[in-house]
Design an enzyme around this catalytic site. Structure first.
Site, PDB file in Angstrom:
ATOM      1  N   GLY A   1      79.163  30.362  46.499  1.00  0.00           N
ATOM      2  CA  GLY A   1      78.175  31.386  45.588  1.00  0.00           C
ATOM      3  C   GLY A   1      76.986  31.559  45.475  1.00  0.00           C
TER       4      GLY A   1
ATOM      5  N   ASN B   1      76.045  28.403  33.491  1.00  0.00           N
ATOM      6  CA  ASN B   1      76.124  27.146  33.693  1.00  0.00           C
ATOM      7  C   ASN B   1      75.984  26.022  33.460  1.00  0.00           C
ATOM      8  OD1 ASN B   1      73.488  29.038  35.086  1.00  0.00           O
ATOM      9  ND2 ASN B   1      73.895  26.937  36.404  1.00  0.00           N
TER      10      ASN B   1
ATOM     11  N   GLN C   1      80.938  30.085  37.172  1.00  0.00           N
ATOM     12  CA  GLN C   1      81.621  29.184  35.872  1.00  0.00           C
ATOM     13  C   GLN C   1      82.545  29.965  35.041  1.00  0.00           C
ATOM     14  OE1 GLN C   1      80.499  26.383  34.981  1.00  0.00           O
ATOM     15  NE2 GLN C   1      78.939  25.818  37.138  1.00  0.00           N
TER      16      GLN C   1
ATOM     17  N   SER D   1      82.874  30.783  43.279  1.00  0.00           N
ATOM     18  CA  SER D   1      82.510  29.793  44.467  1.00  0.00           C
ATOM     19  C   SER D   1      84.322  28.792  43.865  1.00  0.00           C
ATOM     20  CB  SER D   1      81.267  28.605  44.339  1.00  0.00           C
ATOM     21  OG  SER D   1      81.372  27.734  44.578  1.00  0.00           O
TER      22      SER D   1
ATOM     23  N   CYS E   1      70.617  21.597  39.709  1.00  0.00           N
ATOM     24  CA  CYS E   1      70.025  21.968  40.570  1.00  0.00           C
ATOM     25  C   CYS E   1      68.391  21.919  39.845  1.00  0.00           C
ATOM     26  CB  CYS E   1      69.899  23.655  41.286  1.00  0.00           C
ATOM     27  SG  CYS E   1      71.447  23.949  41.678  1.00  0.00           S
TER      28      CYS E   1
HETATM   29  C1  LIG Z   1      77.917  26.922  40.751  1.00  0.00           C
HETATM   30  C2  LIG Z   1      76.636  27.764  40.660  1.00  0.00           C
HETATM   31  C3  LIG Z   1      76.431  28.989  41.442  1.00  0.00           C
HETATM   32  C4  LIG Z   1      75.817  28.673  43.209  1.00  0.00           C
HETATM   33  O1  LIG Z   1      77.419  28.358  43.922  1.00  0.00           O
HETATM   34  P1  LIG Z   1      77.257  27.428  45.165  1.00  0.00           P
HETATM   35  O2  LIG Z   1      78.900  27.620  45.756  1.00  0.00           O
HETATM   36  O3  LIG Z   1      77.068  25.904  44.889  1.00  0.00           O
HETATM   37  O4  LIG Z   1      76.544  28.178  46.105  1.00  0.00           O
HETATM   38  C5  LIG Z   1      75.609  30.239  41.754  1.00  0.00           C
HETATM   39  N1  LIG Z   1      75.703  29.944  40.602  1.00  0.00           N
HETATM   40  C6  LIG Z   1      76.161  29.999  38.616  1.00  0.00           C
HETATM   41  C7  LIG Z   1      76.433  30.361  37.832  1.00  0.00           C
HETATM   42  C8  LIG Z   1      76.861  28.344  39.147  1.00  0.00           C
HETATM   43  O5  LIG Z   1      77.142  27.517  38.856  1.00  0.00           O
END
Ligand SMILES: *Cc1c(COP(=O)(O)O)cnc(C)c1O
Length: 392
Positions: free
Chosen positions: A72, A152, A180, A200, A326
């Protein structure tokens, strides 16, 4: 071993057993490079193709519009940076919101350093982007709108269809971070006029380190990785074949189970929300009551420190989160909770619990009972709470 209750499915999910099973032969038997010409490699090539098709179908897209990435964050970076570069002759103004994931916010901040101008839209008290504000923010030099499909942290679902229609009306590109939402909500890129969409694998019971960016045909966007001809020359590098196969399987599974799975999650989640709000005084639900992801609950508890609450939940086998994965580790309160207007001290006492379909009401009973005890204990040690109780 004590029971583990995993309520952090917004951070990542368990890779489904059938996903692992689908991936395994692509490590051991079918390890050919999809770009190779001999018959042996065709198994890998066909598997990548099939995954791309499954994913495209789930979005109402065509398979030439799906570009595999490493997740993502990469998709978000690509969408913003490459669209900004490709369309800068038209203008240098970008619109996003204050509650985006850091993969968007930090990329937008980087673009500001490169001379782009970014408007960060406010949201209402439930975390919904205000369409009137978006309309006002649109300028002749606006080239891109990037608004997430669903948040998220607080789970709020955005009016994506309306945003897409506005973008289209003004000839502006529309990107949405659907990391999400994908797999939890039905998405049709045409109905919502989405030009680019990030997703993702590991957020929908697929493997980590695989994602995609949907890029609508006709959108001019520069390549993200230069090298070989993979991903229509836009994202070079030998394909992550097992990851792509697993992602495809996860999407197939998510689409097939969506209705039943999310119905159960909604019911269990609402049971959790009802019990918490009824039984824990000075608590509140963050985010919209109904326009929210089926598996998301986010609470604030006054006179409670979030990190202590998480540690004590962990000691009882319960995995939760104070905000997004994060930001945990930093003591700044969540930018999302501040954006919906929570004061710092209340934002600090927040807890995100995100369910999966395996969570039962009995699990929720254990969680709520444990949580009640923890909050009572933390409040009994809080001088602020003592003062407050003396006055009330
Ligand atoms: C988890 C997440 C990401 C990042 O995705 P990764 O695959 O972990 O890099 C980006 N945007 C949202 C809304 C997320 O929940």
């Amino acid at each position: 071993m004590k029971k583990l209750i995993y309520l952090d499915n917004a951070a990542t999910t368990k890779t489904a057993p059938e996903v692992v099973e689908a991936m395994l032969p692509f490590f051991t038997e079918h390890y050919g490079n999809p770009s190779s010409v001999y018959e042996f490699a065709s198994e890998s090539r066909q598997a990548v193709d099939k995954s791309r098709e499954t994913i495209a179908k789930a979005l109402g897209a065509s398979k030439e519009e799906i570009y595999f990435t490493a997740g993502g964050s990469e998709s978000d970076n690509w969408a913003l940076k490459a669209a900004a570069e490709a369309y800068q002759a038209k203008g240098k103004h970008i619109i996003t919101s204050k509650i985006e994931h850091h993969a968007i916010l930090h990329t937008a901040a980087w673009l500001e350093k490169q001379g782009f101008e970014v408007t960060y839209l406010d949201v209402d008290e439930n975390g919904v982007v205000k369409l009137e504000e978006l309309k006002k923010a649109i300028r002749p030099d606006t080239i891109l709108i990037s608004i997430m499909f669903a948040n998220n942290e607080i789970g709020t679902i955005q009016p994506v269809k309306e945003i897409g229609a506005l973008a289209k009306e003004h000839g502006i590109l529309f990107h949405t971070d659907a990391v999400q939402a994908f797999g939890q909500l039905p998405i049709d890129v045409n109905e919502c006029h989405i030009d680019m969409l990030s997703a993702s694998g590991h957020k929908l019971n697929g493997p980590k380190g695989i994602g995609f960016l949907y890029i609508r045909k006709g959108v001019r966007i520069r390549s993200f990785v230069h090298g070989g001809a993979q991903e229509r020359k836009r994202r070079a590098g030998t394909e992550n074949v097992p990851g792509i196969v697993g992602f495809g399987k996860a999407v197939e599974r998510a689409v097939a189970t969506m209705e039943e799975r999310t119905a159960k999650e909604r019911e269990t989640r609402d049971y959790l929300i009802d019990r918490v709000l009824k039984e824990i005084p000075y608590s509140r639900l963050n985010g919209h009551k109904t326009l929210r992801l089926p598996n998301n609950a986010n609470f604030s508890f006054q006179f409670v420190e979030g990190e202590s609450m998480l540690i004590m939940l962990d000691m009882n086998g319960i995995c939760g989160s104070s905000g997004s994965a994060c930001t945990s580790g930093s003591l700044d309160p969540s930018h999302v909770l501040l954006a919906i207007g929570l004061p710092h001290e209340i934002a600090h006492g927040s807890l995100r619990l995100t369910l999966n379909e395996e969570i039962e009401k009995e699990d929720i009973d254990y969680v709520v009972d444990t949580l009640k005890g923890i909050i009572e204990k933390l409040r009994s040690m809080s001088p602020l709470y003592e003062d407050f109780m003396k006055k009330h």
